[in-house]
Scaffold this motif. Structure first.
Motif, PDB file in Angstrom:
ATOM      1  N   ASN A 123      -0.906   2.461  -5.823  1.00  2.33           N
ATOM      2  CA  ASN A 123      -0.168   1.670  -6.801  1.00  2.33           C
ATOM      3  C   ASN A 123      -0.802   0.291  -6.975  1.00  2.33           C
ATOM      4  O   ASN A 123      -1.654  -0.125  -6.205  1.00  2.33           O
ATOM      5  N   ARG A 124      -0.352  -0.389  -8.013  1.00  5.27           N
ATOM      6  CA  ARG A 124      -0.962  -1.676  -8.390  1.00  5.27           C
ATOM      7  C   ARG A 124      -0.840  -2.716  -7.276  1.00  5.27           C
ATOM      8  O   ARG A 124      -1.793  -3.438  -6.973  1.00  5.27           O
ATOM      9  N   ALA A 125       0.335  -2.813  -6.658  1.00  3.94           N
ATOM     10  CA  ALA A 125       0.542  -3.807  -5.595  1.00  3.94           C
ATOM     11  C   ALA A 125      -0.397  -3.560  -4.423  1.00  3.94           C
ATOM     12  O   ALA A 125      -0.983  -4.497  -3.869  1.00  3.94           O
ATOM     13  N   THR A 126      -0.552  -2.287  -4.037  1.00  3.42           N
ATOM     14  CA  THR A 126      -1.450  -1.955  -2.927  1.00  3.42           C
ATOM     15  C   THR A 126      -2.889  -2.237  -3.311  1.00  3.42           C
ATOM     16  O   THR A 126      -3.671  -2.745  -2.498  1.00  3.42           O
ATOM     17  N   TYR A 127      -3.247  -1.924  -4.540  1.00  3.07           N
ATOM     18  CA  TYR A 127      -4.603  -2.204  -5.029  1.00  3.07           C
ATOM     19  C   TYR A 127      -4.905  -3.697  -4.918  1.00  3.07           C
ATOM     20  O   TYR A 127      -5.994  -4.090  -4.494  1.00  3.07           O
ATOM     21  N   GLU A 128      -3.942  -4.522  -5.271  1.00  7.91           N
ATOM     22  CA  GLU A 128      -4.137  -5.974  -5.181  1.00  7.91           C
ATOM     23  C   GLU A 128      -4.306  -6.420  -3.732  1.00  7.91           C
ATOM     24  O   GLU A 128      -5.094  -7.319  -3.447  1.00  7.91           O
ATOM     25  N   LEU A 135       0.742   7.783   0.147  1.00 12.46           N
ATOM     26  CA  LEU A 135       1.808   6.919   0.664  1.00 12.46           C
ATOM     27  C   LEU A 135       1.450   6.390   2.047  1.00 12.46           C
ATOM     28  O   LEU A 135       1.700   5.214   2.360  1.00 12.46           O
ATOM     29  N   ALA A 136       0.854   7.245   2.877  1.00 16.89           N
ATOM     30  CA  ALA A 136       0.421   6.815   4.206  1.00 16.89           C
ATOM     31  C   ALA A 136      -0.647   5.738   4.090  1.00 16.89           C
ATOM     32  O   ALA A 136      -0.608   4.726   4.802  1.00 16.89           O
ATOM     33  N   ARG A 137      -1.599   5.937   3.192  1.00 16.88           N
ATOM     34  CA  ARG A 137      -2.658   4.943   3.013  1.00 16.88           C
ATOM     35  C   ARG A 137      -2.065   3.601   2.579  1.00 16.88           C
ATOM     36  O   ARG A 137      -2.424   2.556   3.110  1.00 16.88           O
ATOM     37  N   GLU A 138      -1.138   3.638   1.624  1.00 16.01           N
ATOM     38  CA  GLU A 138      -0.520   2.401   1.151  1.00 16.01           C
ATOM     39  C   GLU A 138       0.236   1.700   2.277  1.00 16.01           C
ATOM     40  O   GLU A 138       0.158   0.479   2.427  1.00 16.01           O
ATOM     41  N   SER A 139       0.953   2.459   3.083  1.00 17.18           N
ATOM     42  CA  SER A 139       1.698   1.882   4.198  1.00 17.18           C
ATOM     43  C   SER A 139       0.757   1.229   5.210  1.00 17.18           C
ATOM     44  O   SER A 139       1.005   0.105   5.675  1.00 17.18           O
ATOM     45  N   LEU A 140      -0.324   1.912   5.538  1.00 23.35           N
ATOM     46  CA  LEU A 140      -1.252   1.361   6.526  1.00 23.35           C
ATOM     47  C   LEU A 140      -2.021   0.169   5.976  1.00 23.35           C
ATOM     48  O   LEU A 140      -2.338  -0.767   6.721  1.00 23.35           O
ATOM     49  N   ILE A 141      -2.304   0.166   4.692  1.00 26.65           N
ATOM     50  CA  ILE A 141      -2.951  -0.997   4.063  1.00 26.65           C
ATOM     51  C   ILE A 141      -2.027  -2.208   4.179  1.00 26.65           C
ATOM     52  O   ILE A 141      -2.469  -3.315   4.520  1.00 26.65           O
ATOM     53  N   ARG A 142      -0.743  -2.019   3.913  1.00 25.42           N
ATOM     54  CA  ARG A 142       0.204  -3.128   4.046  1.00 25.42           C
ATOM     55  C   ARG A 142       0.254  -3.619   5.491  1.00 25.42           C
ATOM     56  O   ARG A 142       0.303  -4.827   5.743  1.00 25.42           O
TER      57      ARG A 142
END
Length: 197
Positions: free
Chosen positions: A2-7, A173-180
């Motif tokens: 998603n856009r927020a994770t991309y940023e 979703l896992a990737r986005e969570s771990l990036i955060r």
């Protein structure tokens, strides 16, 4: 993504080992996948081994070129269990792996992959099995020579596309969570420990 994770990703040090581990291996770190490839600069190989030494994740360096190394990171017990499933054993049998144990398979694939990189052999499609791809999709890829797939994501899908797309969504979703998590300053070893690795 998603856009927020991309940023968030844009603000991370893309060259750091920790960022590369998350970007390339999040589904495996999160316990959703038995293994992943990690392609990093050669200077980071020992640091990767040190990070993983304190976790349940094993690794083997498949190939080293002048600048980069390709490593297979895996949950050993899960991968062993996957490789003895009937459909996987049958497919490995057709690829010449009859009667081979886990380490024999692992190092045979490593040798075949190195030969491929040196332009001395064909690509070892059995690597897909070491990556935990469903046997039906590896077989479909071979039979169709990489064409006619139903959908694609982390691999090309030849059966059960809805289930696989749902799985790919979980991977994302896992990737986005771990990036955060990493962007919030959590150490990579703690991320791996708490995420399932």
């Amino acid at each position: 993504m998603n856009r927020a994770t991309y940023e968030i990703v844009q603000k991370l040090d893309a060259k750091s080992l920790e960022t590369q581990l998350i970007l390339q291996c999040a589904p495996m770190i999160a316990g959703l996948k038995v293994s992943n490839l990690l392609i990093i600069v050669n200077e980071n190989v020992e640091d990767a081994r040190k990070i993983l030494a304190e976790t349940k994740i094993s690794c083997v360096q498949l190939v080293r070129t002048e600048k980069k190394s390709t490593m297979l990171l895996y949950h050993e017990q899960w991968l062993k269990e996957y490789l003895v499933r009937e459909e996987v054993v049958d497919l490995l049998h057709t690829m010449g792996y009859t009667g081979k144990g886990f380490y024999e398979i692992l190092y045979a694939v490593k040798n075949r992959y190195q030969a491929y990189i040196r332009h001395e052999g064909d690509f070892p499609h059995e690597l897909g099995l070491l990556l935990g791809y469903p046997a039906e999709d590896v077989l479909g890829y071979l039979e169709n020579k990489g064409r006619n797939y139903l959908c694609s994501g982390y691999w090309q899908v030849y059966a059960n596309p809805t289930a696989k797309m749902n799985l790919f969504h979980k991977f994302e979703l896992a990737r986005e969570s771990l990036i955060r998590s990493i962007s919030n300053g959590i150490e990579i070893q703690k991320i791996i420990q708490y995420a399932g690795g």
